[in-house]
Enzyme design. Structure first.
Site, PDB file in Angstrom:
ATOM      1  N   ASP A   1       0.789  -1.101  -0.061  1.00 41.36           N
ATOM      2  CA  ASP A   1      -0.124  -0.072  -0.066  1.00 41.36           C
ATOM      3  C   ASP A   1       0.913   1.050  -0.023  1.00 41.36           C
ATOM      4  O   ASP A   1       2.025   1.281   0.246  1.00 41.36           O
ATOM      5  CB  ASP A   1      -0.968  -0.153   1.330  1.00 41.36           C
ATOM      6  CG  ASP A   1      -2.230   1.059   1.045  1.00 41.36           C
ATOM      7  OD1 ASP A   1      -2.209   1.798   0.022  1.00 41.36           O
ATOM      8  OD2 ASP A   1      -2.856   0.921   1.966  1.00 41.36           O
ATOM      9  N   LYS A   2       0.249   2.223   0.006  1.00 39.53           N
ATOM     10  CA  LYS A   2       1.159   3.638  -0.121  1.00 39.53           C
ATOM     11  C   LYS A   2       0.169   4.671   0.455  1.00 39.53           C
ATOM     12  O   LYS A   2      -1.036   4.741   0.767  1.00 39.53           O
ATOM     13  CB  LYS A   2       1.141   4.193  -1.468  1.00 39.53           C
ATOM     14  CG  LYS A   2       0.206   4.645  -2.308  1.00 39.53           C
ATOM     15  CD  LYS A   2      -0.092   6.230  -2.048  1.00 39.53           C
ATOM     16  CE  LYS A   2       0.138   7.286  -2.899  1.00 39.53           C
ATOM     17  NZ  LYS A   2      -1.094   8.055  -2.972  1.00 39.53           N
ATOM     18  N   HIS A   3       0.790   5.640   1.237  1.00 44.63           N
ATOM     19  CA  HIS A   3       0.105   6.793   1.858  1.00 44.63           C
ATOM     20  C   HIS A   3       0.907   7.966   1.539  1.00 44.63           C
ATOM     21  O   HIS A   3       2.124   8.077   1.311  1.00 44.63           O
ATOM     22  CB  HIS A   3       0.450   6.962   3.364  1.00 44.63           C
ATOM     23  CG  HIS A   3      -0.220   7.725   3.981  1.00 44.63           C
ATOM     24  ND1 HIS A   3      -1.601   7.763   4.424  1.00 44.63           N
ATOM     25  CD2 HIS A   3       0.250   9.050   4.622  1.00 44.63           C
ATOM     26  CE1 HIS A   3      -1.809   9.175   5.264  1.00 44.63           C
ATOM     27  NE2 HIS A   3      -0.883   9.766   5.148  1.00 44.63           N
ATOM     28  N   SER A   4      -0.025   9.030   1.090  1.00 37.76           N
ATOM     29  CA  SER A   4       0.395  10.460   0.977  1.00 37.76           C
ATOM     30  C   SER A   4       0.057  11.281   1.892  1.00 37.76           C
ATOM     31  O   SER A   4      -1.265  11.217   2.506  1.00 37.76           O
ATOM     32  CB  SER A   4      -0.051  10.682  -0.548  1.00 37.76           C
ATOM     33  OG  SER A   4      -0.016  12.048  -0.758  1.00 37.76           O
TER      34      SER A   4
ATOM     35  N   THR B   1      -9.324  10.596  -1.588  1.00 33.00           N
ATOM     36  CA  THR B   1      -9.305   9.739  -2.491  1.00 33.00           C
ATOM     37  C   THR B   1     -10.733   8.995  -2.544  1.00 33.00           C
ATOM     38  O   THR B   1     -11.305   8.709  -3.555  1.00 33.00           O
ATOM     39  CB  THR B   1      -8.383   8.555  -2.288  1.00 33.00           C
ATOM     40  OG1 THR B   1      -7.058   8.926  -2.523  1.00 33.00           O
ATOM     41  CG2 THR B   1      -8.552   7.392  -3.201  1.00 33.00           C
TER      42      THR B   1
ATOM     43  N   ARG C   1      -7.544  15.517  18.630  1.00 38.07           N
ATOM     44  CA  ARG C   1      -6.373  16.190  18.270  1.00 38.07           C
ATOM     45  C   ARG C   1      -6.744  17.443  17.512  1.00 38.07           C
ATOM     46  O   ARG C   1      -6.264  18.529  17.602  1.00 38.07           O
ATOM     47  CB  ARG C   1      -5.534  15.374  17.150  1.00 38.07           C
ATOM     48  CG  ARG C   1      -4.864  14.394  17.942  1.00 38.07           C
ATOM     49  CD  ARG C   1      -3.898  13.304  16.910  1.00 38.07           C
ATOM     50  NE  ARG C   1      -2.948  13.903  15.900  1.00 38.07           N
ATOM     51  CZ  ARG C   1      -3.009  13.480  14.562  1.00 38.07           C
ATOM     52  NH1 ARG C   1      -3.612  12.359  14.291  1.00 38.07           N
ATOM     53  NH2 ARG C   1      -2.398  14.244  13.694  1.00 38.07           N
TER      54      ARG C   1
ATOM     55  N   SER D   1      -1.131   7.747  13.982  1.00 42.32           N
ATOM     56  CA  SER D   1      -2.286   7.730  13.092  1.00 42.32           C
ATOM     57  C   SER D   1      -2.290   7.036  11.803  1.00 42.32           C
ATOM     58  O   SER D   1      -3.046   6.217  11.389  1.00 42.32           O
ATOM     59  CB  SER D   1      -3.020   9.163  12.955  1.00 42.32           C
ATOM     60  OG  SER D   1      -4.273   8.993  12.216  1.00 42.32           O
TER      61      SER D   1
ATOM     62  N   LYS E   1      -3.034   2.274  10.981  1.00 38.64           N
ATOM     63  CA  LYS E   1      -3.992   1.799  10.046  1.00 38.64           C
ATOM     64  C   LYS E   1      -3.458   1.064   8.896  1.00 38.64           C
ATOM     65  O   LYS E   1      -3.816   0.105   8.649  1.00 38.64           O
ATOM     66  CB  LYS E   1      -4.665   3.124   9.293  1.00 38.64           C
ATOM     67  CG  LYS E   1      -5.664   3.590  10.576  1.00 38.64           C
ATOM     68  CD  LYS E   1      -6.265   5.183   9.819  1.00 38.64           C
ATOM     69  CE  LYS E   1      -5.434   6.103   9.700  1.00 38.64           C
ATOM     70  NZ  LYS E   1      -6.215   7.416   9.941  1.00 38.64           N
ATOM     71  N   LYS E   2      -2.082   1.313   8.457  1.00 41.04           N
ATOM     72  CA  LYS E   2      -1.367   0.634   7.694  1.00 41.04           C
ATOM     73  C   LYS E   2      -0.925  -0.754   8.344  1.00 41.04           C
ATOM     74  O   LYS E   2      -1.019  -1.773   7.696  1.00 41.04           O
ATOM     75  CB  LYS E   2      -0.127   1.390   7.213  1.00 41.04           C
ATOM     76  CG  LYS E   2      -0.519   2.559   6.249  1.00 41.04           C
ATOM     77  CD  LYS E   2      -1.486   2.338   5.023  1.00 41.04           C
ATOM     78  CE  LYS E   2      -1.881   3.784   4.403  1.00 41.04           C
ATOM     79  NZ  LYS E   2      -2.957   3.384   3.377  1.00 41.04           N
TER      80      LYS E   2
END
Length: 445
Positions: free
Chosen positions: A82-85, A122, A170, A185, A189-190
């Site tokens: 997976d990826k996160h931006s 997304t 937060r 955070s 999740k990942k």
């Protein structure tokens, strides 16, 4: 047993929380046995005092373990990616990257978010496709991954419940920008996706969370450390975010640009980000010998049409009617047969002759946000049809009166002040700029 006030005092005074301390705190958050004011006090203590690497890793692991951790068939071992931006303007990479990775043999359980402030989400983009269902159960996710290889979904109720509580508080306590809290955070999740490899697109620049490369590098290092600490092979890309990724901003307009990219007609910057992030993942999983080979394989999957086929299959698996998916993926489709077109369009024109030196993505995003393309608070609706198309690119020569931006809007209409802001976002000069690279650094521990 240590009390919650004792833990708050310990962190407030600069102490290091033990694994057990953190377990007690996250357990109380998840079990709702702690008052919101106490949770807020702990968040502020963490914001002020920070966390060492061991604390951040434990904090992330305990958040991940606060709910369901997904499990996959043994034959998928080593394929889960997976990826996160960290978010940008026109950042539509996930919609091209997920199906391209699936076409390369990976399994991509992409759990994404919604847009907030000036950055687009997304999930909001995908929901502009009629019928697309972003909420899927764990069993449905496994089935889609088995048949298609990728899915893009929202966070399930059972995944990292502690994050939902802390995320809301937060915001209320002005502790959103704490590096350990951001890290916990994102990576929790990942981690709950049980990944083999994760790539992070950490953006810096005028239209990014971090304005300078040094701040982005610090966040990338902490995210990588936490990811690797959970046993996920984690790499990062530091990418520049001053303008707009691609040529379109706004939910349905960005989906159209992704579909054009999957048909082989994508803008260079979107392809560069997609192939770099995907190539790094293929390298980390051993599916490619190096970044160069990984990039080539990703590019082939997009240009050759395999990624488009995966995107079509993913749409159908997530609720889009077969005829709609086929229409969107056909070679010469009229996208507005499927997507609702905004009630009004307006073209802005260049005020001078010259060469396009700069387009300020932050200004474009902020104006579109006020026109309904984004949200200020979680839960607010967005207008999928509102957006903008850039009709020029950097270093292009323009003449006075030639159109440079097409605005798609409804109610409210743009004010004279907003139109003036947009006009100021375009800088026209007399010479081409020495363009700095989009991808500044690739980090792999």
């Amino acid at each position: 047993m240590t009390s919650i006030p004792d833990l708050i005092r310990k962190k407030r005074d600069g102490g290091q929380l033990t694994d057990e301390d953190i377990r007690v705190f996250i357990g109380a958050v998840t079990g709702k046995t702690i008052q919101d004011c106490q949770t807020g006090a702990m968040l502020m203590a963490i914001w002020q005092r920070g966390m060492v690497t061991a604390e951040t890793t434990t904090f992330t692991r305990e958040m991940m373990s606060s709910g369901e951790v997904m499990s996959w068939p043994d034959e998928w071992r080593g394929l889960m990616v997976d990826k996160h931006s960290t978010g940008g303007v026109g950042d539509k990479v996930s919609l091209v990257l997920a199906p391209a990775l699936a076409a390369c043999g990976c399994k991509v359980p992409m759990i994404s978010g919604r847009g907030l402030a000036h950055t687009g989400g997304t999930l909001d983009k995908l929901e502009s496709i009629p019928g697309f269902q972003i909420q899927q159960s764990s069993e449905q996710i496994r089935n889609i991954l088995g048949s298609v290889g990728c899915c893009i979904v929202g966070q399930t109720e059972r995944l990292v419940p502690a994050d939902r509580v802390l995320y809301a508080l937060r915001d209320a306590t002005s502790t959103v920008d704490s590096l350990p809290l951001i890290t916990g955070s994102i990576i929790s999740k990942k981690g709950a996706e049980s990944l083999s490899a994760l790539v992070l697109d950490v953006k810096f620049g005028r239209a990014a969370l971090y304005k300078d490369q040094q701040g982005a590098r610090e966040l990338a290092d902490m995210l990588m450390s936490a990811g690797n600490g959970l046993g996920i092979r984690t790499g990062a890309v530091l990418s520049r975010m001053d303008g707009v990724i691609g040529r379109r901003v706004g939910n349905s307009l960005e989906v159209m640009e992704c579909l054009e990219t999957l048909k082989g007609n994508g803008p260079d910057d979107l392809m560069e980000l997609t192939t770099t992030l995907g190539g790094l993942l293929l390298t980390m999983t051993g599916a490619a010998s190096d970044l160069s080979e990984g990039r080539r394989r990703l590019s082939d999957a997009v240009i050759g049409g395999a990624a488009l086929s995966k995107f079509q299959a993913m749409m159908e698996a997530q609720g889009v009617a077969k005829e709609t998916a086929e229409e969107l993926c056909s070679a010469h489709t009229d996208y507005f047969k499927v997507f609702r077109k905004s009630e009004h369009q307006m073209e802005l024109t260049a005020a001078a002759d010259g060469i396009v030196c700069d387009i300020d993505g932050m200004v474009v995003a902020q104006v579109l946000h006020k026109l309904g393309a984004g949200r200020s608070m979680a839960g607010d609706p967005v207008n999928h049809s509102v957006g903008a198309e850039l009709l020029v690119s950097l270093d292009q020569r323009v003449r006075t009166g030639s159109p440079w931006l097409r605005l798609h809007y409804e109610d409210p209409a743009p004010s004279p002040d907003q139109i003036q802001q947009l006009q100021k976002a375009l800088t026209v000069g007399t010479r081409t700029q020495q363009n700095r690279p989009l991808v500044e650094e690739v980090l792999l521990s």
